[in-house]
Scaffold this motif. Structure first.
Motif, PDB file in Angstrom:
ATOM      1  N   TRP A   1      51.707  31.551  77.034  1.00 18.38           N
ATOM      2  CA  TRP A   1      52.555  32.341  77.923  1.00 18.38           C
ATOM      3  C   TRP A   1      53.242  33.470  77.191  1.00 18.38           C
TER       4      TRP A   1
ATOM      5  N   LYS B   1      53.306  27.176  75.724  1.00 18.59           N
ATOM      6  CA  LYS B   1      54.341  28.156  75.391  1.00 18.59           C
ATOM      7  C   LYS B   1      53.737  29.351  74.652  1.00 18.59           C
TER       8      LYS B   1
ATOM      9  N   SER C   1      61.745  26.798  83.351  1.00 12.17           N
ATOM     10  CA  SER C   1      60.868  27.438  82.373  1.00 12.17           C
ATOM     11  C   SER C   1      59.481  26.805  82.399  1.00 12.17           C
ATOM     12  N   VAL C   2      58.496  27.587  82.047  1.00  8.98           N
ATOM     13  CA  VAL C   2      57.119  27.118  82.023  1.00  8.98           C
ATOM     14  C   VAL C   2      56.985  25.902  81.111  1.00  8.98           C
ATOM     15  N   GLY C   3      56.473  24.804  81.685  1.00 11.75           N
ATOM     16  CA  GLY C   3      56.208  23.613  80.889  1.00 11.75           C
ATOM     17  C   GLY C   3      57.440  22.861  80.435  1.00 11.75           C
TER      18      GLY C   3
ATOM     19  N   LYS D   1      54.048  24.586  90.633  1.00  7.09           N
ATOM     20  CA  LYS D   1      54.241  23.614  89.557  1.00  7.09           C
ATOM     21  C   LYS D   1      53.997  24.269  88.200  1.00  7.09           C
ATOM     22  N   SER D   2      54.653  23.762  87.191  1.00  3.97           N
ATOM     23  CA  SER D   2      54.449  24.296  85.842  1.00  3.97           C
ATOM     24  C   SER D   2      53.072  23.872  85.327  1.00  3.97           C
TER      25      SER D   2
END
Length: 380
Positions: free
Chosen positions: A376, A373, A190-192, A342-343
């Protein structure tokens, strides 16, 4: 009481367009054999039963056969849905199944009720928690929506609602990413890293059977454990030793844990050398050439129809690439591609370290992850 902990079957998965269904049949037969040999009382399947939300017919048939054969043995089955599963499809027939000791939890509705078992040491409560997101928990508890921002917040609320009797033995089955777990290429990131939850939330359970991470490992303490996938699903997993986890619950506070290794139908390996080297009989004569392989050729010139020629010896060649002066000259482009993968949080942390000569504080990282978050979610 003896329980087998299995997770992340990913039935129906394809790796580099190779179907893994025969490999999965082979490994599930080993699970059935282990159950007979060890005298198992129950089996836990901690999510990602299927690889896709709309599974193939072969995957559905394989799960049906597997669960039916376990049920015929009179063994309890505890199954939760993962992020790859469709909760609605997996929940079909759940009420009927429960009468045959098949317990399914495929969608969070605000309650996690215990399934009660009994052995010589007394009662055992099994809690089944399917994969959750903050949105699921907000829907179940609208009055607490403002305080449920992160996955950590959501899991905190969920655990608080579990009617835990700490004087008895309690087992939780869940499918989440616990902070500190080691990931690999075949998992969704997941992102981040905003899907993280802390292991401290689970400390009151006697055993936590986790799914989601593909490498077998424990987090925080030995009884908070990922079973890992039963098969290798990416070449980043070549070094993994796949297994099923057997836990034996004795009196309160006494849990014996063993890992029983699997023997795959085809292993996964990496091979590197010149075309002449990797095609020499002396190189592969003691190797199982039907393994799934990733071959890196070091020849300076491309070999004509290398893929076709190599598959004569290595029929399950999944990936072919070159490592030579020409490919190494493209490292700058590759570095850009790697950066793109990469995130945002990882990139921001690297930039912060370069600019300030010190890493972000935990508080800064949490604030930035929350901001990323939100951005996004708006973008989505």
């Amino acid at each position: 009481m003896k329980l087998l902990h299995l997770a992340d079957l990913h039935l129906g998965k394809r790796v580099y367009e190779f179907s893994m269904i025969e490999d999965q049949k082979y490994i599930l037969q080993q699970v059935l054999d282990i159950m007979d040999k060890e005298g198992i009382d129950g089996i836990i399947i901690a999510g990602d039963v299927y690889d896709k939300m709309v599974p193939s017919i072969e995957a559905v048939q394989l799960l049906d056969d597997f669960l039916s054969r376990i049920s015929e043995k009179g063994i309890e089955i505890f199954l939760v849905s993962g992020n790859h599963d469709s909760a609605e499809r997996l929940s079909f027939g759940a009420k009927i199944f429960s009468r045959n000791k098949i317990h399914l939890a495929t969608g969070y509705q605000g309650k996690v009720e215990p399934i009660l078992l009994e052995d010589a040491y007394g009662p055992i409560s099994i809690y089944l928690l399917p994969f959750i997101k903050p949105a699921y928990v907000k829907h179940a508890f609208p009055e607490r929506a403002e305080e449920i921002i992160s996955y950590q917040d959501a899991m905190q609320v969920v655990v608080e609602q579990i009617p835990l009797d700490k004087t008895q033995r309690n087992v939780l089955v869940a499918h989440q990413f616990v902070t500190g777990a080691s990931r690999c290429e075949s998992e969704e990131i997941s992102v981040g890293g905003v899907d993280n939850v802390d292991a401290s939330l689970f400390m009151d359970f006697d055993y936590v059977a986790l799914g989601h991470i593909h490498g077998p490992q424990w987090i925080g303490k030995e009884t908070i454990r990922y079973a890992g996938t039963p098969l290798k699903y990416s070449f980043s997993e070549c070094g993994h030793h796949k297994s099923v986890t057997l836990l034996e619950l004795r009196e309160k506070g006494n849990v014996d844990i063993r890992q029983i290794p699997f023997v795959p139908l085809h292993d996964m390996r990496k091979i590197k050398g010149t075309y002449e080297e990797v095609t020499a009989r002396s190189f592969y004569e003691n190797m199982d050439t039907k393994d799934y392989v990733h071959i890196t050729l070091t020849d300076e010139e491309d070999i004509f129809d290398a893929l076709g020629k190599l598959r004569v010896i290595y029929p399950n060649l999944m990936k072919l690439e070159y490592d030579n002066c020409r490919t190494r000259s493209k490292q700058e482009i590759t570095a850009i591609e790697e950066a793109e993968q990469k995130s945002p949080l990882a990139m921001a942390k690297e930039l912060f370290l370069l600019q300030n000569n010190k890493p972000m504080s935990e508080e800064q990282e949490i604030l930035l992850a929350d901001y990323i978050k939100k951005v996004w979610e708006v973008k989505a």
